[in-house]
Design an enzyme around this catalytic site. Structure first.
Site, PDB file in Angstrom:
ATOM      1  CB  ALA A  27      -0.962  -0.072   1.766  1.00  9.54           C
ATOM      2  CG  ASP A  28       2.870   4.859  -1.536  1.00  9.46           C
ATOM      3  OD1 ASP A  28       3.214   5.347  -0.595  1.00  9.46           O
ATOM      4  OD2 ASP A  28       2.693   6.043  -2.652  1.00  9.46           O
TER       5      ASP A  28
END
Length: 274
Positions: A127-128
């Site tokens: 995830a970012d």
């Protein structure tokens, strides 16, 4: 002798002492409380029986997944530099590309360093998270105290910003089709409204918050689950756990698709188009 200017509290009555002793004894006799039972759903059972890599060093993402019952996570952050050009990409494309890069880097590294005693990863989750300001700017973690203050002032003065978290889930294919894995992706948006300067968020409050150092390692420079949420935030529209760092239910949904529905028509074509 006690100072006559300092009034002394009267000693507790015998009834109070007896009540305290009774309460303490009762506490000792009560069974210890356990945490909530693990969610009894297929995807949680599956993930707890497999090698699952969380491609993130964020303790908040790990904690969110542990809260829903994932206790065997392997934490392996990507070591590849995050050097995707923000100018060439818009906020949505940038956050998606960064999360995808993390996921593929961790997966390929795990395969390259394969040991006979350790199975290949069954699932990789990456995830970012970024902040997209009202005027379309991308904000990540503050680089300095001055940058931190400027960042928070800008979000206060523009009142509303979006938190974008891209989630990428990878699972190896059960058949022999290339590229050998399935990738499912989603980018979640949550709108966060900051208080105004007139409504309790003047410059000195922002400066005091920055001094706490709570937000130095967070996109946007604040923690919605901490002092920042109480001090800076007026309201939130959308997923709160997305602001913390991971939209958990969407992450589970992507994982279910990648693991249990690989044979659905369109998975392979979607991966080819990305």
């Amino acid at each position: 002798m006690a100072d006559e200017k300092t009034p002394l509290e009267p000693p507790p009555g015998y009834d109070a002492v007896g009540a305290e002793q009774h309460t303490a004894a009762r506490r000792q006799s009560l069974p210890l409380r356990r945490g909530p039972m693990t969610l009894d759903i297929p995807i949680i059972k599956y993930l707890n029986s497999k090698r699952v890599i969380l491609a993130s060093a964020s303790p908040r993402r790990k904690a969110l997944l542990q809260q829903i019952g994932l206790h065997n996570l392997e934490i392996t952050p990507s070591t590849k530099p995050e050097n995707i050009d923000k100018v060439a990409y818009g906020p949505w494309e940038y956050v998606h590309a960064t999360a995808r890069q993390k996921c593929l880097d961790v997966y390929t590294t795990a395969l390259e360093t394969h040991l006979a005693s350790i199975p290949d990863p069954d699932v990789v989750i990456a995830a970012d998270t970024i902040i997209m300001t009202r005027d379309g700017r991308i904000l990540e973690k503050p680089r300095s105290e001055a940058d931190h203050i400027r960042m928070l002032k800008h979000m206060r003065d523009t009142r509303v910003h979006s938190v974008l978290t891209a989630v990428v889930v990878l699972a190896p294919r059960e058949d022999a089709r290339q590229p050998g894995y399935v990738i499912e992706t989603h980018t979640e948006e949550t709108k966060v409204y900051f208080r105004s300067e007139e409504d309790g968020l003047p410059d000195d409050v922002i400066q005091a918050y920055v001094k706490t150092r709570e937000g130095v390692d967070k996109a946007g420079g604040y923690a919605v689950q901490g002092i920042g949420g109480m001090l800076l935030v007026e309201k939130i529209e959308g997923s709160v756990d997305n602001v913390v760092g991971l939209p958990v239910m969407k992450c589970l949904s992507l994982t279910e698709t990648a693991v249990f529905r690989q044979s659905q028509e369109g998975d392979f074509e979607e991966e080819q188009e990305e």
